[in-house]
Design an enzyme around this catalytic site. Sequence first.
Site, PDB file in Angstrom:
ATOM      1  N   GLU A 176       0.834  -1.205   0.000  1.00  0.00           N
ATOM      2  CA  GLU A 176       0.000   0.000   0.000  1.00  0.00           C
ATOM      3  C   GLU A 176       0.868   1.253   0.000  1.00  0.00           C
ATOM      4  O   GLU A 176       1.263   1.738   1.064  1.00  0.00           O
ATOM      5  CB  GLU A 176      -0.928   0.021   1.220  1.00  0.00           C
ATOM      6  CG  GLU A 176      -2.083  -0.947   1.165  1.00  0.00           C
ATOM      7  CD  GLU A 176      -2.996  -0.815   2.379  1.00  0.00           C
ATOM      8  OE1 GLU A 176      -2.601  -0.130   3.354  1.00  0.00           O
ATOM      9  OE2 GLU A 176      -4.089  -1.392   2.362  1.00  0.00           O
ATOM     10  N   GLU A 263      -6.170  -7.448  -0.733  1.00  0.00           N
ATOM     11  CA  GLU A 263      -6.567  -7.226   0.658  1.00  0.00           C
ATOM     12  C   GLU A 263      -7.919  -6.530   0.681  1.00  0.00           C
ATOM     13  O   GLU A 263      -8.132  -5.545  -0.015  1.00  0.00           O
ATOM     14  CB  GLU A 263      -5.508  -6.370   1.357  1.00  0.00           C
ATOM     15  CG  GLU A 263      -5.752  -6.104   2.819  1.00  0.00           C
ATOM     16  CD  GLU A 263      -4.630  -5.260   3.422  1.00  0.00           C
ATOM     17  OE1 GLU A 263      -3.447  -5.587   3.194  1.00  0.00           O
ATOM     18  OE2 GLU A 263      -4.931  -4.256   4.092  1.00  0.00           O
TER      19      GLU A 263
END
Length: 426
Positions: A176, A263
């Site tokens: 991320e 995710e």
Amino acid sequence: MPLSYLDKNPVIDSKKHALRKKLFLSCAYFGLSLACLSSNAWASVEPLSVNGNKIYAGEKAKSFAGNSLFWSNNGWGGEKFYTADTVASLKKDWKSSIVRAAMGVQESGGYLQDPAGNKAKVERVVDAAIANDMYAIIGWHSHSAENNRSEAIRFFQEMARKYGNKPNVIYEIYNEPLQVSWSNTIKPYAEAVISAIRAIDPDNLIIVGTPSWSQNVDEASRDPINAKNIAYTLHFYAGTHGESLRNKARQALNNGIALFVTEWGTVNADGNGGVNQTETDAWVTFMRDNNISNANWALNDKNEGASTYYPDSKNLTESGKKVKSIIQSWPYKAGSAASATTDPSTDTTTDTTVDEPTTTDTPATADCANANVYPNWVSKDWAGGQPTHNEAGQSIVYKGNLYTANWYTASVPGSDSSWTQVGSCN
């Protein structure tokens, strides 16, 4: 997971090599019985390739569902799930097709502090996924991977040398990114790591994180990476993200890039809160409709809403129950959804490559009286839906012959190695 969490398209771009399926048979070569086939047959996963904005498994656009493990970092609590038993249980009980090893990098107890320990955890998971015919995501779980480019290159070179010939393996080179530039920061990092991997492994899928905690996929879609078999990361948490983020995803798909949800959560983005049933269902529908593969965060027992289990137990949380149901009913399954193994070294089976439907030399007369006739499938994708496929061990009649599915399949009976011809109905 966001940093705040730490404070508590086109011509099919297929593999160069021909698509192969491996069947591991503990019975004699092709003189196999149905009982033997259903209990001991193994189908290796189909290689993944990017075709426009879709990811293909073999020659068909498919999506798969599974689980993400928690951070691998020493002392963080999630490392106890980095075991072969965990992976086998996901395969057998959850019917998971994907397991994600989220290897922490910069934070305490992560790869930079203990490279050997964290790498060993990842390899245990990957080896078990391969043994259980699942896809394994090797995740560089970082929010600032560009600061450790050389370490990432060395790590993924090592992974490519070890696993580059296994279609099970997916490289996730950046978890991320924060609110940084795609074109000036993330993309140059990704191109360097991709180049290093491709020098060793020319074709396994590589997934690249996108700006703002892997939400701004639309930004990446306007300046995509010029390389083959590249997908882009989309993360969402149903308690926080809704239609506006799905619109970003739609724009990215319309611009021609493939997405992979490495995710996602049923709760808030900080990992807390209850399950948002409405938005979770909306996201699941979106992923299914667009053939987007996904891994749920997180297979863990931390005291928070996002965890699969309650602390120090194997009792499913509200989120765990919801996610297990979603994964079990996902329309596509990797390999054989009916079997699982924890130690491939103890397997005494024979490795046989099968490129065509499995049949006996002289099909015997079969009892077809109680079998469905194609295209009247046996199993449903959803409890309230129409039958759409057969699961492993389920039979169907086609053109006067009885066929049994070797794994989840919706292909024409006898047309490929997902079927075994049991005998003639005549």
